[in-house]
Design a protein around this motif. Sequence first.
Motif, PDB file in Angstrom:
ATOM      1  N   LYS A   1       0.812  -1.217   0.000  1.00  0.00           N
ATOM      2  CA  LYS A   1       0.000   0.000   0.000  1.00  0.00           C
ATOM      3  C   LYS A   1       0.847   1.270   0.000  1.00  0.00           C
ATOM      4  O   LYS A   1       0.425   2.303  -0.520  1.00  0.00           O
ATOM      5  N   ILE A   2       2.033   1.208   0.599  1.00  0.00           N
ATOM      6  CA  ILE A   2       2.895   2.395   0.639  1.00  0.00           C
ATOM      7  C   ILE A   2       4.185   2.121  -0.120  1.00  0.00           C
ATOM      8  O   ILE A   2       4.568   0.970  -0.333  1.00  0.00           O
ATOM      9  N   SER A   3       4.854   3.212  -0.525  1.00  0.00           N
ATOM     10  CA  SER A   3       6.076   3.019  -1.307  1.00  0.00           C
ATOM     11  C   SER A   3       7.328   3.288  -0.474  1.00  0.00           C
ATOM     12  O   SER A   3       8.421   2.852  -0.844  1.00  0.00           O
ATOM     13  N   TYR A   4       7.169   4.026   0.624  1.00  0.00           N
ATOM     14  CA  TYR A   4       8.331   4.390   1.451  1.00  0.00           C
ATOM     15  C   TYR A   4       7.801   4.784   2.813  1.00  0.00           C
ATOM     16  O   TYR A   4       6.682   5.324   2.912  1.00  0.00           O
ATOM     17  N   ALA A   5       8.583   4.542   3.868  1.00  0.00           N
ATOM     18  CA  ALA A   5       8.150   5.003   5.183  1.00  0.00           C
ATOM     19  C   ALA A   5       9.321   5.383   6.071  1.00  0.00           C
ATOM     20  O   ALA A   5      10.410   4.818   5.981  1.00  0.00           O
ATOM     21  N   VAL A   6       9.043   6.372   6.902  1.00  0.00           N
ATOM     22  CA  VAL A   6       9.947   6.748   7.987  1.00  0.00           C
ATOM     23  C   VAL A   6       9.213   6.421   9.281  1.00  0.00           C
ATOM     24  O   VAL A   6       8.041   6.783   9.441  1.00  0.00           O
ATOM     25  N   CYS A   7       9.895   5.714  10.190  1.00  0.00           N
ATOM     26  CA  CYS A   7       9.334   5.500  11.519  1.00  0.00           C
ATOM     27  C   CYS A   7      10.098   6.404  12.466  1.00  0.00           C
ATOM     28  O   CYS A   7      11.327   6.317  12.543  1.00  0.00           O
ATOM     29  N   GLY A   8       9.402   7.239  13.189  1.00  0.00           N
ATOM     30  CA  GLY A   8      10.057   8.106  14.167  1.00  0.00           C
ATOM     31  C   GLY A   8       9.771   7.630  15.576  1.00  0.00           C
ATOM     32  O   GLY A   8       8.634   7.277  15.886  1.00  0.00           O
ATOM     33  N   GLU A   9      10.803   7.592  16.381  1.00  0.00           N
ATOM     34  CA  GLU A   9      10.640   7.235  17.806  1.00  0.00           C
ATOM     35  C   GLU A   9      11.574   8.090  18.654  1.00  0.00           C
ATOM     36  O   GLU A   9      12.728   8.279  18.305  1.00  0.00           O
ATOM     37  N   VAL A  10      11.071   8.581  19.762  1.00  0.00           N
ATOM     38  CA  VAL A  10      11.872   9.445  20.622  1.00  0.00           C
ATOM     39  C   VAL A  10      12.514   8.651  21.766  1.00  0.00           C
ATOM     40  O   VAL A  10      13.449   9.122  22.406  1.00  0.00           O
ATOM     41  N   VAL A  11      12.018   7.428  22.007  1.00  0.00           N
ATOM     42  CA  VAL A  11      12.535   6.613  23.111  1.00  0.00           C
ATOM     43  C   VAL A  11      13.367   5.449  22.537  1.00  0.00           C
ATOM     44  O   VAL A  11      12.954   4.826  21.544  1.00  0.00           O
ATOM     45  N   VAL A  12      14.509   5.179  23.149  1.00  0.00           N
ATOM     46  CA  VAL A  12      15.447   4.197  22.598  1.00  0.00           C
ATOM     47  C   VAL A  12      14.839   2.786  22.493  1.00  0.00           C
ATOM     48  O   VAL A  12      14.977   2.144  21.447  1.00  0.00           O
ATOM     49  N   GLY A  13      14.153   2.325  23.526  1.00  0.00           N
ATOM     50  CA  GLY A  13      13.573   0.973  23.515  1.00  0.00           C
ATOM     51  C   GLY A  13      12.654   0.740  22.320  1.00  0.00           C
ATOM     52  O   GLY A  13      12.892  -0.161  21.506  1.00  0.00           O
ATOM     53  N   PRO A  14      11.611   1.546  22.177  1.00  0.00           N
ATOM     54  CA  PRO A  14      10.716   1.424  21.015  1.00  0.00           C
ATOM     55  C   PRO A  14      11.445   1.635  19.688  1.00  0.00           C
ATOM     56  O   PRO A  14      11.135   0.966  18.698  1.00  0.00           O
ATOM     57  N   PHE A  15      12.426   2.536  19.661  1.00  0.00           N
ATOM     58  CA  PHE A  15      13.222   2.777  18.444  1.00  0.00           C
ATOM     59  C   PHE A  15      13.908   1.475  18.018  1.00  0.00           C
ATOM     60  O   PHE A  15      13.851   1.085  16.846  1.00  0.00           O
ATOM     61  N   GLN A  16      14.507   0.782  18.981  1.00  0.00           N
ATOM     62  CA  GLN A  16      15.190  -0.480  18.671  1.00  0.00           C
ATOM     63  C   GLN A  16      14.200  -1.555  18.250  1.00  0.00           C
ATOM     64  O   GLN A  16      14.471  -2.353  17.356  1.00  0.00           O
ATOM     65  N   SER A  17      13.027  -1.562  18.885  1.00  0.00           N
ATOM     66  CA  SER A  17      12.047  -2.592  18.515  1.00  0.00           C
ATOM     67  C   SER A  17      11.496  -2.331  17.109  1.00  0.00           C
ATOM     68  O   SER A  17      11.228  -3.264  16.350  1.00  0.00           O
ATOM     69  N   ALA A  18      11.385  -1.050  16.737  1.00  0.00           N
ATOM     70  CA  ALA A  18      10.968  -0.711  15.366  1.00  0.00           C
ATOM     71  C   ALA A  18      12.025  -1.186  14.366  1.00  0.00           C
ATOM     72  O   ALA A  18      11.702  -1.815  13.355  1.00  0.00           O
ATOM     73  N   GLN A  19      13.287  -0.914  14.686  1.00  0.00           N
ATOM     74  CA  GLN A  19      14.390  -1.332  13.800  1.00  0.00           C
ATOM     75  C   GLN A  19      14.402  -2.844  13.589  1.00  0.00           C
ATOM     76  O   GLN A  19      14.511  -3.322  12.463  1.00  0.00           O
ATOM     77  N   LYS A  20      14.260  -3.565  14.696  1.00  0.00           N
ATOM     78  CA  LYS A  20      14.243  -5.033  14.643  1.00  0.00           C
ATOM     79  C   LYS A  20      13.139  -5.537  13.737  1.00  0.00           C
ATOM     80  O   LYS A  20      13.323  -6.427  12.911  1.00  0.00           O
ATOM     81  N   GLN A  21      11.943  -4.960  13.933  1.00  0.00           N
ATOM     82  CA  GLN A  21      10.766  -5.376  13.168  1.00  0.00           C
ATOM     83  C   GLN A  21      10.973  -5.150  11.669  1.00  0.00           C
ATOM     84  O   GLN A  21      10.628  -5.995  10.852  1.00  0.00           O
ATOM     85  N   VAL A  22      11.549  -4.001  11.328  1.00  0.00           N
ATOM     86  CA  VAL A  22      11.767  -3.650   9.922  1.00  0.00           C
ATOM     87  C   VAL A  22      12.777  -4.608   9.284  1.00  0.00           C
ATOM     88  O   VAL A  22      12.556  -5.128   8.181  1.00  0.00           O
ATOM     89  N   VAL A  23      13.862  -4.876   9.993  1.00  0.00           N
ATOM     90  CA  VAL A  23      14.905  -5.768   9.477  1.00  0.00           C
ATOM     91  C   VAL A  23      14.363  -7.193   9.334  1.00  0.00           C
ATOM     92  O   VAL A  23      14.518  -7.842   8.300  1.00  0.00           O
ATOM     93  N   LYS A  24      13.672  -7.640  10.387  1.00  0.00           N
ATOM     94  CA  LYS A  24      13.084  -8.983  10.391  1.00  0.00           C
ATOM     95  C   LYS A  24      12.120  -9.193   9.221  1.00  0.00           C
ATOM     96  O   LYS A  24      12.016 -10.284   8.655  1.00  0.00           O
ATOM     97  N   SER A  25      11.426  -8.113   8.854  1.00  0.00           N
ATOM     98  CA  SER A  25      10.453  -8.200   7.756  1.00  0.00           C
ATOM     99  C   SER A  25      11.111  -8.036   6.392  1.00  0.00           C
ATOM    100  O   SER A  25      10.424  -8.066   5.368  1.00  0.00           O
ATOM    101  N   GLY A  26      12.428  -7.799   6.383  1.00  0.00           N
ATOM    102  CA  GLY A  26      13.151  -7.653   5.120  1.00  0.00           C
ATOM    103  C   GLY A  26      12.829  -6.358   4.388  1.00  0.00           C
ATOM    104  O   GLY A  26      12.889  -6.291   3.160  1.00  0.00           O
ATOM    105  N   LEU A  27      12.504  -5.317   5.150  1.00  0.00           N
ATOM    106  CA  LEU A  27      12.054  -4.072   4.514  1.00  0.00           C
ATOM    107  C   LEU A  27      13.004  -2.892   4.749  1.00  0.00           C
ATOM    108  O   LEU A  27      12.636  -1.741   4.521  1.00  0.00           O
ATOM    109  N   ALA A  28      14.223  -3.200   5.200  1.00  0.00           N
ATOM    110  CA  ALA A  28      15.147  -2.126   5.591  1.00  0.00           C
ATOM    111  C   ALA A  28      15.489  -1.170   4.441  1.00  0.00           C
ATOM    112  O   ALA A  28      15.923  -0.045   4.670  1.00  0.00           O
TER     113      ALA A  28
END
Length: 229
Positions: free
Chosen positions: A38-65
């Motif tokens: 549905k989307i062509s590009y995305a930026v995920c913004g996070e101000v807290v380190v924990g959620p930021f890392q969990s977002a990164q993990k999720q993106v990499v795990k999904s092969g969408l980095a």
Amino acid sequence: ELSQRLTVVGNAVPKGARLADIGSDHAYLPVALMLVGKISYAVCGEVVVGPFQSAQKQVVKSGLADKIVVRLADGLAAIKKEDEIDTITIAGMGGTLITSILENGKTQGQLSGHERLILQPNVGEANVRRWLQKEGYEILTESILAENDKIYEVIVAEKTVVKSQLTDKEIFFGPYLLAEKNSVFLKKWLQEQYALEKVLIQLQKAKVVPEEKVIAIKQELAWIKEVLE
Ligand code: SAM
């Protein structure tokens, strides 16, 4: 599997969008939207380190980095000009926080005014509508839904040559939600009525009564009674 709440938010994202999801936490929304194309590009913004890392993990795990960038940043500071963001989602926060993120983004030049805003405040929806109105945005759609014993609202807005000004009552309830008055809406305002009546009793017991606060709550209760009739 996205929650119903995030599904409703995602449904308002236009096809092919370049999305900024602010306060992305686990990045569920951008990942799910990217996986269905549905989307062509995305930026995920996070101000807290924990959620930021969990977002990164999720993106990499999904092969969408290569298509989803995760940035540690406060509010719309996650957005860069070259991202060419056309849609911003801010979900799962209070309305006051959402409003301050938008206001700061405007002041700092990260909000161009051309983006579609899809906002899901957990509380304080009226603050969001008031800000949108002040800034010349028009509410395009509103949704209300119940999930896990909670009631959520989703507000979709774009900057336009605004034709109609919202009344205070429409700011309070949401113009479309007020016109529709569906069963979730009625349930929400029955609960709010009960809560506000309790607040009013507490205020009236207090020694120093903030007069404007009492007047405001009485006005809100009068509106709610009118709507529930
Ligand atoms: N958006 C996701 C959702 O709706 O399921 C996550 C919601 S989570 C309850 C709110 C997230 O917003 C938290 O991870 C928090 O760290 C983040 N947050 C709060 N203030 C923020 C800000 N100023 N800038 C970026 N993220 C913020």
